[in-house]
Design a protein around this motif. Structure first.
Motif, PDB file in Angstrom:
ATOM      1  N   LEU A  22       0.818  -1.218   0.000  1.00 62.89           N
ATOM      2  CA  LEU A  22       0.000   0.000   0.000  1.00 62.89           C
ATOM      3  C   LEU A  22       0.852   1.268   0.000  1.00 62.89           C
ATOM      4  O   LEU A  22       0.328   2.352  -0.198  1.00 62.89           O
ATOM      5  N   GLU A  23       2.145   1.121   0.214  1.00 68.43           N
ATOM      6  CA  GLU A  23       3.049   2.275   0.230  1.00 68.43           C
ATOM      7  C   GLU A  23       3.163   2.861  -1.173  1.00 68.43           C
ATOM      8  O   GLU A  23       3.236   2.120  -2.162  1.00 68.43           O
ATOM      9  N   GLN A  24       3.191   4.178  -1.250  1.00 72.28           N
ATOM     10  CA  GLN A  24       3.304   4.860  -2.545  1.00 72.28           C
ATOM     11  C   GLN A  24       4.744   5.221  -2.884  1.00 72.28           C
ATOM     12  O   GLN A  24       5.070   5.463  -4.029  1.00 72.28           O
ATOM     13  N   GLN A  25       5.576   5.277  -1.889  1.00 74.49           N
ATOM     14  CA  GLN A  25       6.973   5.685  -2.058  1.00 74.49           C
ATOM     15  C   GLN A  25       7.779   4.555  -2.714  1.00 74.49           C
ATOM     16  O   GLN A  25       7.561   3.374  -2.438  1.00 74.49           O
ATOM     17  N   ALA A  26       8.724   4.940  -3.575  1.00 71.37           N
ATOM     18  CA  ALA A  26       9.605   3.942  -4.202  1.00 71.37           C
ATOM     19  C   ALA A  26      10.622   3.455  -3.163  1.00 71.37           C
ATOM     20  O   ALA A  26      11.131   4.243  -2.360  1.00 71.37           O
ATOM     21  N   PRO A  27      10.933   2.168  -3.174  1.00 72.92           N
ATOM     22  CA  PRO A  27      11.890   1.657  -2.190  1.00 72.92           C
ATOM     23  C   PRO A  27      13.331   2.026  -2.524  1.00 72.92           C
ATOM     24  O   PRO A  27      13.688   2.224  -3.676  1.00 72.92           O
ATOM     25  N   ALA A  28      14.139   2.113  -1.480  1.00 71.90           N
ATOM     26  CA  ALA A  28      15.591   2.247  -1.637  1.00 71.90           C
ATOM     27  C   ALA A  28      16.143   0.831  -1.751  1.00 71.90           C
ATOM     28  O   ALA A  28      15.764  -0.055  -0.984  1.00 71.90           O
ATOM     29  N   VAL A  47      19.735  -8.663  -2.154  1.00 73.94           N
ATOM     30  CA  VAL A  47      19.032  -7.439  -2.536  1.00 73.94           C
ATOM     31  C   VAL A  47      18.044  -7.114  -1.416  1.00 73.94           C
ATOM     32  O   VAL A  47      17.199  -7.948  -1.074  1.00 73.94           O
ATOM     33  N   THR A  48      18.191  -5.913  -0.856  1.00 77.24           N
ATOM     34  CA  THR A  48      17.287  -5.455   0.197  1.00 77.24           C
ATOM     35  C   THR A  48      16.579  -4.203  -0.296  1.00 77.24           C
ATOM     36  O   THR A  48      17.229  -3.262  -0.742  1.00 77.24           O
ATOM     37  N   ALA A  49      15.249  -4.213  -0.210  1.00 80.29           N
ATOM     38  CA  ALA A  49      14.446  -3.050  -0.596  1.00 80.29           C
ATOM     39  C   ALA A  49      13.759  -2.523   0.660  1.00 80.29           C
ATOM     40  O   ALA A  49      13.082  -3.276   1.363  1.00 80.29           O
ATOM     41  N   LYS A  50      13.964  -1.230   0.933  1.00 81.66           N
ATOM     42  CA  LYS A  50      13.359  -0.604   2.111  1.00 81.66           C
ATOM     43  C   LYS A  50      12.562   0.622   1.697  1.00 81.66           C
ATOM     44  O   LYS A  50      12.974   1.373   0.819  1.00 81.66           O
ATOM     45  N   ILE A  51      11.435   0.805   2.357  1.00 80.49           N
ATOM     46  CA  ILE A  51      10.654   2.037   2.228  1.00 80.49           C
ATOM     47  C   ILE A  51      10.710   2.663   3.615  1.00 80.49           C
ATOM     48  O   ILE A  51      10.108   2.139   4.563  1.00 80.49           O
ATOM     49  N   GLY A  52      11.484   3.729   3.719  1.00 83.32           N
ATOM     50  CA  GLY A  52      11.754   4.302   5.034  1.00 83.32           C
ATOM     51  C   GLY A  52      12.560   3.295   5.835  1.00 83.32           C
ATOM     52  O   GLY A  52      13.592   2.807   5.388  1.00 83.32           O
ATOM     53  N   GLU A  53      12.059   2.943   7.005  1.00 85.21           N
ATOM     54  CA  GLU A  53      12.738   1.946   7.843  1.00 85.21           C
ATOM     55  C   GLU A  53      12.157   0.540   7.656  1.00 85.21           C
ATOM     56  O   GLU A  53      12.673  -0.425   8.207  1.00 85.21           O
ATOM     57  N   LYS A  54      11.086   0.431   6.884  1.00 85.77           N
ATOM     58  CA  LYS A  54      10.419  -0.854   6.690  1.00 85.77           C
ATOM     59  C   LYS A  54      11.060  -1.619   5.534  1.00 85.77           C
ATOM     60  O   LYS A  54      11.246  -1.078   4.446  1.00 85.77           O
TER      61      LYS A  54
END
Length: 157
Positions: free
Chosen positions: A32-38, A63-70
């Motif tokens: 549901l997050e709209q932000q692109a992951p780092a 490969v690790t994908a994070k959105i903020g701290e999640k």
């Protein structure tokens, strides 16, 4: 002994996926997050002698994908190959296993990682090409520096 028996031999015996793991600790909410992951990517290369003239070479990618701290997802894959390398000078075996073999097995790993991420419900991540020669040289330099640091006598003041 004939010259035929002394010819250098290099053959792929088998390429296989040794390990693949996927974690999605924050699903389904993460979708549901709209932000692109780092995205963070780490790489490692390994080798092991299995028998006389038979070697296993491995490439591991995380490969690790994070959105903020999640954490959206974490995928780790280890692709391996068994290679026959006979009558190759000793000083060329290590570069062959550290550069040539990873160049052969890495494309398989890239495909497996992209497939796992897609099957997890995320857009695929296409890993960049890797210059394994530069990676090998860098690892050799680090190993040399670490060896020099452990051999340096401690100074007492």
């Amino acid at each position: 002994m004939s010259d035929e028996n002394l010819q250098p031999v290099f053959q792929i015996q088998r390429v296989y996926l040794k390990d693949l793991s996927l974690e999605q600790p924050n699903s389904p909410a993460i979708f549901l997050e709209q932000q692109a992951p780092a995205i963070e990517v780490s790489l490692d290369v390994g080798q092991e002698k299995l028998a006389d003239g038979i070697y296993e070479s491995t490439v591991t990618v995380t490969v690790t994908a994070k959105i903020g701290e999640k954490v959206a997802f974490l995928v780790e894959g280890k692709q391996a190959g068994i290679f026959e390398a006979r009558n190759i000078p000793d000083d060329q075996i290590d570069p062959l296993l550290g550069i040539g073999c990873p160049n052969i097995i890495y494309p398989y790993l890239r495909s497996n990682i992209a497939d796992a991420i897609t099957r997890a419900g995320f857009p695929p991540i296409h890993l960049s090409e890797i210059n394994f020669e530069a990676f090998y040289v860098q690892r050799q330099q680090i190993a040399t520096e670490q060896q020099a640091n452990t051999e340096a006598p401690a100074t007492v003041q």
